[in-house]
Design an enzyme around this catalytic site. Sequence first.
Site, PDB file in Angstrom:
ATOM      1  N   THR A  47       0.830  -1.201   0.000  1.00  9.86           N
ATOM      2  CA  THR A  47       0.000   0.000   0.000  1.00  9.86           C
ATOM      3  C   THR A  47       0.863   1.249   0.000  1.00  9.86           C
ATOM      4  OG1 THR A  47      -1.706  -1.162   1.258  1.00  9.86           O
ATOM      5  CG2 THR A  47      -1.790   1.240   1.253  1.00  9.86           C
ATOM      6  N   TYR A 110     -13.210  -3.684  -3.516  1.00  5.55           N
ATOM      7  CA  TYR A 110     -14.333  -3.380  -4.402  1.00  5.55           C
ATOM      8  C   TYR A 110     -15.262  -4.573  -4.605  1.00  5.55           C
ATOM      9  CZ  TYR A 110     -17.363  -1.638  -8.014  1.00  5.55           C
ATOM     10  OH  TYR A 110     -18.477  -1.266  -8.703  1.00  5.55           O
ATOM     11  N   TYR A 136      -3.103  -9.901   4.616  1.00  5.14           N
ATOM     12  CA  TYR A 136      -3.148  -8.488   4.980  1.00  5.14           C
ATOM     13  C   TYR A 136      -4.598  -8.069   5.171  1.00  5.14           C
ATOM     14  CZ  TYR A 136      -2.257  -3.417   4.333  1.00  5.14           C
ATOM     15  OH  TYR A 136      -2.188  -2.039   4.472  1.00  5.14           O
ATOM     16  N   ARG A 141      -9.742   0.001   4.059  1.00  3.63           N
ATOM     17  CA  ARG A 141      -9.433   0.229   2.644  1.00  3.63           C
ATOM     18  C   ARG A 141     -10.212  -0.694   1.712  1.00  3.63           C
ATOM     19  NH1 ARG A 141      -4.928   3.106   0.915  1.00  3.63           N
ATOM     20  NH2 ARG A 141      -3.681   4.008   2.594  1.00  3.63           N
ATOM     21  N   LYS A 164      -0.806  -9.616   8.668  1.00  6.37           N
ATOM     22  CA  LYS A 164      -0.615  -8.189   8.923  1.00  6.37           C
ATOM     23  C   LYS A 164      -1.988  -7.642   9.287  1.00  6.37           C
ATOM     24  CE  LYS A 164       0.538  -3.669   6.966  1.00  6.37           C
ATOM     25  NZ  LYS A 164       0.891  -2.883   5.753  1.00  6.37           N
ATOM     26  N   ILE A 206       4.698  -4.250  10.436  1.00  8.11           N
ATOM     27  CA  ILE A 206       4.960  -3.806   9.059  1.00  8.11           C
ATOM     28  C   ILE A 206       4.580  -2.340   9.050  1.00  8.11           C
ATOM     29  CG2 ILE A 206       4.344  -4.063   6.637  1.00  8.11           C
ATOM     30  CD1 ILE A 206       3.929  -7.051   7.190  1.00  8.11           C
TER      31      ILE A 206
END
Length: 298
Positions: A47, A110, A136, A141, A164, A206
């Site tokens: 990201t 999405y 992740y 997001r 993560k 991270i």
Amino acid sequence: MTQKIFTGAATALITPMNENGVDYEAFGRLIDWQIDAGIDALVIAGTTGEGSTLDDDEHREVLRFAAERINGRVPAIAGTGSNDTAYACDLTRHACEMAYDACLVVTPYYNKATQKGLIAMYKAIADASDKPLILYNVPSRTGVNIEPETFAAMADYPNIAAIKEAGGNISKVADTMALCEGKLDMYSGNDDQIIPILSLGGSGVISVLSNLIPKETSQMVHDYLNGETEKARKAQLKYLPLIHALFSEVNPIPVKAAMAAMGYGRNIVRLPLTPMEEAHQEKLFAEMRKLGLLKEEE
């Protein structure tokens, strides 16, 4: 359990840019500086590295360049997630060919997924990989959250090695750690929650913060793991103002401005991201000056 990928701090590295695209000269210097400063691992094209707006050729070249520059000096982790599972599998295979030590795979955005769909997707990508995966979870997001029971359902699957966690819900972190029973390593995905996640059995972070202060971020983790918990706690609180400034706008807008000011590329992000607003930037630079990361204004 798959062999541990790293312990400590991994920098979610920016991808320095100039008017012509990726600034490979700055990128190489940044990689070298991070390793010389003692960072424990590097994440490329995640990201923070703007992997979602690198085109396919750029993404593969960024991965190739970084792998060659890192050259085994620290564990290298490739961002290979996508909302297109077939593409994520292909990019993961490419990263394995580039000798990455692991791949960081974000939840699908999405189109999203059910928990059943997440399990199927991650198993498909794990099957395509020769290296361990870090799952992740960043629901702010992607619009989808990996539930603790879903992590547990994947904990014994080959090549699924770590998490993560950037969901921000410490209670769910605790549930995940209890259900997985040590089968998956946990890395904080939020710089303001490094110590809380370590306290629940995490293995590190991270980090966006470590773009600026790799030595100090790594030290914080290792201090905690080595029993110097009070020193680590004080470091977590000391850096909170800088962390808040780094997230005053959506990542990686602030960290790109910070690293440009430190000499690593231009302050360029790709649409739909735009450069940092001046008022936020001044607050960020003020925090950086307090820590000696920028020279005091004349």
